[in-house]
Design a protein around this motif. Structure first.
Motif, PDB file in Angstrom:
ATOM      1  N   GLY A 535       0.821  -1.205   0.000  1.00  0.00           N
ATOM      2  CA  GLY A 535       0.000   0.000   0.000  1.00  0.00           C
ATOM      3  C   GLY A 535       0.851   1.249   0.000  1.00  0.00           C
ATOM      4  O   GLY A 535       1.975   1.256  -0.523  1.00  0.00           O
ATOM      5  N   GLU A 536       0.319   2.320   0.587  1.00  0.00           N
ATOM      6  CA  GLU A 536       1.058   3.579   0.656  1.00  0.00           C
ATOM      7  C   GLU A 536       2.352   3.398   1.456  1.00  0.00           C
ATOM      8  O   GLU A 536       2.427   2.601   2.390  1.00  0.00           O
ATOM      9  N   ASP A 537       3.376   4.154   1.087  1.00  0.00           N
ATOM     10  CA  ASP A 537       4.665   4.063   1.777  1.00  0.00           C
ATOM     11  C   ASP A 537       4.547   4.518   3.224  1.00  0.00           C
ATOM     12  O   ASP A 537       3.618   5.233   3.608  1.00  0.00           O
ATOM     13  N   HIS A 538       5.534   4.088   4.020  1.00  0.00           N
ATOM     14  CA  HIS A 538       5.573   4.464   5.426  1.00  0.00           C
ATOM     15  C   HIS A 538       6.399   5.739   5.604  1.00  0.00           C
ATOM     16  O   HIS A 538       7.454   5.912   4.984  1.00  0.00           O
ATOM     17  N   SER A 539       5.931   6.610   6.477  1.00  0.00           N
ATOM     18  CA  SER A 539       6.611   7.870   6.767  1.00  0.00           C
ATOM     19  C   SER A 539       7.593   7.642   7.916  1.00  0.00           C
ATOM     20  O   SER A 539       7.216   7.121   8.970  1.00  0.00           O
ATOM     21  N   VAL A 540       8.870   8.041   7.706  1.00  0.00           N
ATOM     22  CA  VAL A 540       9.920   7.761   8.682  1.00  0.00           C
ATOM     23  C   VAL A 540      10.708   9.039   8.967  1.00  0.00           C
ATOM     24  O   VAL A 540      10.958   9.840   8.064  1.00  0.00           O
ATOM     25  N   PHE A 541      11.121   9.188  10.218  1.00  0.00           N
ATOM     26  CA  PHE A 541      11.947  10.339  10.579  1.00  0.00           C
ATOM     27  C   PHE A 541      12.751  10.003  11.825  1.00  0.00           C
ATOM     28  O   PHE A 541      12.229   9.410  12.769  1.00  0.00           O
ATOM     29  N   VAL A 542      14.054  10.349  11.807  1.00  0.00           N
ATOM     30  CA  VAL A 542      14.880  10.250  13.014  1.00  0.00           C
ATOM     31  C   VAL A 542      15.492  11.616  13.268  1.00  0.00           C
ATOM     32  O   VAL A 542      15.739  12.395  12.339  1.00  0.00           O
ATOM     33  N   ALA A 543      15.748  11.907  14.538  1.00  0.00           N
ATOM     34  CA  ALA A 543      16.313  13.217  14.879  1.00  0.00           C
ATOM     35  C   ALA A 543      16.890  13.175  16.280  1.00  0.00           C
ATOM     36  O   ALA A 543      16.621  12.257  17.072  1.00  0.00           O
ATOM     37  N   PHE A 544      17.687  14.196  16.588  1.00  0.00           N
ATOM     38  CA  PHE A 544      18.123  14.426  17.967  1.00  0.00           C
ATOM     39  C   PHE A 544      18.171  15.935  18.196  1.00  0.00           C
ATOM     40  O   PHE A 544      18.282  16.731  17.262  1.00  0.00           O
ATOM     41  N   ALA A 545      18.068  16.334  19.467  1.00  0.00           N
ATOM     42  CA  ALA A 545      18.045  17.765  19.797  1.00  0.00           C
ATOM     43  C   ALA A 545      18.323  17.939  21.297  1.00  0.00           C
ATOM     44  O   ALA A 545      18.099  17.007  22.087  1.00  0.00           O
ATOM     45  N   PRO A 546      18.786  19.126  21.672  1.00  0.00           N
ATOM     46  CA  PRO A 546      19.360  20.162  20.793  1.00  0.00           C
ATOM     47  C   PRO A 546      20.673  19.657  20.180  1.00  0.00           C
ATOM     48  O   PRO A 546      21.372  18.849  20.794  1.00  0.00           O
ATOM     49  N   LYS A 547      20.978  20.126  19.016  1.00  0.00           N
ATOM     50  CA  LYS A 547      22.165  19.660  18.310  1.00  0.00           C
ATOM     51  C   LYS A 547      23.437  19.884  19.137  1.00  0.00           C
ATOM     52  O   LYS A 547      24.346  19.040  19.148  1.00  0.00           O
ATOM     53  N   GLU A 548      23.523  21.009  19.851  1.00  0.00           N
ATOM     54  CA  GLU A 548      24.731  21.364  20.588  1.00  0.00           C
ATOM     55  C   GLU A 548      24.941  20.471  21.822  1.00  0.00           C
ATOM     56  O   GLU A 548      26.071  20.185  22.205  1.00  0.00           O
ATOM     57  N   ASP A 549      23.849  20.020  22.429  1.00  0.00           N
ATOM     58  CA  ASP A 549      23.930  19.181  23.634  1.00  0.00           C
ATOM     59  C   ASP A 549      22.700  18.278  23.661  1.00  0.00           C
ATOM     60  O   ASP A 549      21.733  18.547  24.359  1.00  0.00           O
ATOM     61  N   PRO A 550      22.740  17.175  22.912  1.00  0.00           N
ATOM     62  CA  PRO A 550      21.527  16.363  22.713  1.00  0.00           C
ATOM     63  C   PRO A 550      20.950  15.797  24.009  1.00  0.00           C
ATOM     64  O   PRO A 550      21.659  15.194  24.817  1.00  0.00           O
ATOM     65  N   LYS A 551      19.649  16.017  24.183  1.00  0.00           N
ATOM     66  CA  LYS A 551      18.921  15.495  25.338  1.00  0.00           C
ATOM     67  C   LYS A 551      17.950  14.379  24.944  1.00  0.00           C
ATOM     68  O   LYS A 551      17.516  13.608  25.787  1.00  0.00           O
ATOM     69  N   ILE A 552      17.592  14.346  23.664  1.00  0.00           N
ATOM     70  CA  ILE A 552      16.619  13.360  23.202  1.00  0.00           C
ATOM     71  C   ILE A 552      16.960  12.945  21.778  1.00  0.00           C
ATOM     72  O   ILE A 552      17.338  13.778  20.942  1.00  0.00           O
ATOM     73  N   ALA A 553      16.865  11.646  21.528  1.00  0.00           N
ATOM     74  CA  ALA A 553      16.987  11.090  20.178  1.00  0.00           C
ATOM     75  C   ALA A 553      15.700  10.322  19.907  1.00  0.00           C
ATOM     76  O   ALA A 553      15.175   9.640  20.798  1.00  0.00           O
ATOM     77  N   ILE A 554      15.188  10.426  18.695  1.00  0.00           N
ATOM     78  CA  ILE A 554      13.838   9.901  18.448  1.00  0.00           C
ATOM     79  C   ILE A 554      13.722   9.302  17.058  1.00  0.00           C
ATOM     80  O   ILE A 554      14.394   9.743  16.117  1.00  0.00           O
ATOM     81  N   ALA A 555      12.895   8.272  16.957  1.00  0.00           N
ATOM     82  CA  ALA A 555      12.524   7.690  15.656  1.00  0.00           C
ATOM     83  C   ALA A 555      11.013   7.554  15.618  1.00  0.00           C
ATOM     84  O   ALA A 555      10.393   7.105  16.590  1.00  0.00           O
ATOM     85  N   VAL A 556      10.427   7.934  14.488  1.00  0.00           N
ATOM     86  CA  VAL A 556       8.975   7.847  14.306  1.00  0.00           C
ATOM     87  C   VAL A 556       8.679   7.106  13.004  1.00  0.00           C
ATOM     88  O   VAL A 556       9.254   7.428  11.965  1.00  0.00           O
ATOM     89  N   TYR A 557       7.811   6.103  13.098  1.00  0.00           N
ATOM     90  CA  TYR A 557       7.274   5.419  11.920  1.00  0.00           C
ATOM     91  C   TYR A 557       5.759   5.604  11.932  1.00  0.00           C
ATOM     92  O   TYR A 557       5.101   5.292  12.929  1.00  0.00           O
ATOM     93  N   VAL A 558       5.209   6.122  10.846  1.00  0.00           N
ATOM     94  CA  VAL A 558       3.761   6.179  10.689  1.00  0.00           C
ATOM     95  C   VAL A 558       3.438   5.410   9.413  1.00  0.00           C
ATOM     96  O   VAL A 558       3.821   5.825   8.315  1.00  0.00           O
ATOM     97  N   GLU A 559       2.778   4.292   9.559  1.00  0.00           N
ATOM     98  CA  GLU A 559       2.515   3.424   8.412  1.00  0.00           C
ATOM     99  C   GLU A 559       1.525   4.067   7.452  1.00  0.00           C
ATOM    100  O   GLU A 559       0.571   4.737   7.865  1.00  0.00           O
ATOM    101  N   ASN A 560       1.797   3.838   6.158  1.00  0.00           N
ATOM    102  CA  ASN A 560       0.897   4.273   5.075  1.00  0.00           C
ATOM    103  C   ASN A 560       0.606   5.764   5.110  1.00  0.00           C
ATOM    104  O   ASN A 560      -0.487   6.206   4.756  1.00  0.00           O
TER     105      ASN A 560
END
Length: 599
Positions: A535-560
């Motif tokens: 079916g429709e492609d899956h939406s994906v994104f990874v990130a971390f923040a703040p760039k200068e001193d990262p406090k959180i890293a995250i991955a999100v998958y939203v199907e279709n």
């Protein structure tokens, strides 16, 4: 001769009498086994079930606590029911179930107690307690079931249920008995030994009619139960609840990690369910409904769902190429769309531009340079050698095998090797043109959302990670968590190579994920669109923040949900804002994500 016969008979009788008296003396005085048997017949052994340990979030908010319930016990020998219909009405049990339970109890023992009706709630107990006196052989014992005040993090916390025959066979220390409850999934299952506590035992005297005559030997043999150990989770309940709100009505997952520790801040599996449904007497019926739900709410997507990583994997390709020396910041390739499709952007591009613009042809050519290094005169053999060498580098990023989170049933994804393609195509019958889709994170490559979040943590940490885990402390002691969760793991890429990567990921936000930008917070991220043949492609994104001193890293998958810059990037951006600022100011974006109209 005849005169000696009475003397002989007397001697024999005396000897027999001496033997019998000696045996009687040994039984009554020297051997206490018969005494113990008699005592066992007159003593009831009642198990005192301990309270399971509590579970808190990282800020001290309660996630799981115990709710008292009652088991209605029966002693078959003393049990007598004259009006079965009335009994079934009072105690809310079907006649067939009553017969089945009573028969099983009698088969076990006619004088020892067995469970007749398990997990009677306090409300139900209030209705039946006045009737217990009318039915000899009935009494109640107290135990507890789990309760969830926020109805959140169901897949992470897991649930408990009655032990099955297979689990009893594996119980080598014989701690459990039929009818006991054990952790079956999530943290409840993984930390069962810590949470279960120690059972206590109480002995009481009863007469032949089962009437209670008080404690056996003044309670000298009684032991008190010991409550289970409390767990402090790494979960941030406020962030977890917000993520579940954003993912409501969608299919996919969100995993957020504190990069410097590997502590999981949020782990959302969508769709989810209310964990209270799997607590108490309705466990069986509710589990059946959830298990048959075509949306699969019991499926723990963050650790069990596997997807192609898509363009996110280009960051890993860049780092491996830099470490190999195949790529440099100035390595430039044309965006040659005859090799593989791409979107409009300036051409040619260097490595920075390739990351910023997510250029597919760039990585097609860069990956070929990594794989085919002409170490063999045979092109097929050259590709085989290059692939396996490249794969060794990829595995160091925590891909291709389970990361070792403190949960069972974690999947490891797949990073194909030369032997994999040999099985499919035959030895010497495949080459780079067979595997080029790996260059952009497609093809036979599969990862879990947890692995993707861990990649984001690696990018944030400039080359290392800690095994992602869900428990921060046991009984308040941070040193009691497993050593592997406190062990730093290097990925084999020099830290200075990450400078360019982080800068390019920060710029990529404005190139492919402008929605993710947050005022006053520098996000470094990468979008992806994982192909989906169904079916429709899956939406994906990874990130971390703040760039200068990262406090959180995250991955999100939203199907279709299509392009990664929409659904996944927007969701991740809101999660980052919520965690760092503790409130969300971009209400328009929040409404957009909650509405879920991404296509």
């Amino acid at each position: 001769m005849n005169e000696q016969r009475p003397i002989t008979i007397i001697i024999v009788i005396v000897l027999i009498g001496i033997v019998l008296l000696t045996k009687l003396f040994m039984i009554q005085v020297l051997d206490d086994s018969f005494l113990k048997r008699a005592e066992r017949n007159a003593v009831q052994r009642l198990v005192d079930h301990p309270y399971r340990g509590l579970v808190y979030d990282r800020t001290g908010k309660i996630l799981v606590y115990n709710n008292p319930i009652f088991d209605l016990m029966v002693i078959p020998k003393e049990f007598d029911v004259k009006d079965t219909t009335r009994f079934c009405e009072i105690f809310n049990i079907a006649k067939e179930d009553l017969i089945e339970k009573y028969t099983a109890a009698r088969k076990y023992s006619s004088v020892k107690p067995s469970i007749l009706i398990p997990q009677v709630s306090t409300t139900e107990f209030a209705k039946i307690q006045d009737y217990l006196i009318d039915y000899p052989g009935l009494f109640v014992t107290t135990r507890s079931v789990r309760s969830y005040p926020q109805a959140s993090a169901a897949n992470a916390l897991g649930y408990i249920g009655e032990i099955n025959a297979r689990q009893l066979e594996r119980d080598t220390v014989k701690y459990y008995r039929q009818g006991d409850f054990v952790g079956l999934s999530g943290l409840e299952g993984f930390y069962e030994k810590e949470l279960r506590g120690l059972k206590g035992v109480k002995y009481k005297m009863v007469n032949v009619r089962g009437v209670d005559k008080g404690s056996f030997k003044d309670g000298d043999y009684d032991t008190a139960s010991v409550a289970g150990r409390n767990l402090t989770s790494t979960i941030d309940l406020e962030l977890q609840l917000y993520g579940e709100k954003l993912m409501e009505g969608k299919v996919g997952s969100v995993v957020a990690i504190e990069p410097k520790t590997g502590e999981i801040l949020a782990m959302i599996s969508a769709p989810t369910y209310d964990p209270n449904l799997l607590a108490g007497s309705k466990f069986g019926s509710n589990y059946g409904v959830l298990n048959k739900d075509e949306k699969m709410p019991l499926f723990n997507r963050p650790i069990m769902a596997m997807y192609p990583p898509g363009s996110i994997f280009k960051i890993v390709q860049s780092l491996i190429g830099l470490q190999m020396g195949i790529l440099t910041p100035n390595t430039t390739y044309a965006c040659n769309r005859s090799l593989v499709a791409c979107h409009n952007h300036p051409s040619p591009v260097n490595l920075f531009g390739a990351i910023r613009n997510s250029c597919n042809p760039y990585y097609h050519q860069a990956y070929r340079a990594m794989i085919n290094q002409e170490v063999s005169r045979n092109t097929f053999k050259d590709t085989e050698i290059g692939l396996d060498k490249w794969r060794e580098s990829v595995l160091l990023f925590g891909l291709g095998s389970p990361l070792g989170i403190d949960m069972y049933n974690e999947k490891g994804g797949s990073i194909p090797s030369s032997s994999y393609y040999d099985r499919i195509y035959g030895v010497g019958r495949w080459k780079y043109s067979t595997i080029y889709s790996l260059s952009i994170g497609q093809g036979e490559m599969m990862v879990t959302p947890l692995q993707m979040a861990n990649l984001a943590a690696i990018f944030a940490n400039k080359g290392y990670y800690y095994q992602p885990h869900l428990i921060k402390a046991i009984d308040g002691d941070h040193t009691k968590i497993r050593e592997e969760f406190r062990t730093r793991r290097e990925v084999g890429v020099d830290a200075h190579h990450f400078d360019l990567i982080q800068d390019a990921m920060a710029e990529a936000i404005y190139g492919t994920a402008a929605r993710a930008a947050i005022p006053d917070i520098t996000i470094a991220g990468k979008t992806g669109t994982a192909q989906n043949p169904q079916g429709e492609d899956h939406s994906v994104f990874v990130a971390f923040a703040p760039k200068e001193d990262p406090k959180i890293a995250i991955a999100v998958y939203v199907e279709n949900a299509g392009w990664g810059g929409r659904a996944a990037a927007s969701t991740a951006s809101l999660m980052i804002e919520k965690y760092i600022k503790r409130e969300v100011e971009r209400l328009g974006l929040e409404e957009y994500v909650i509405a879920g109209k991404f296509m």
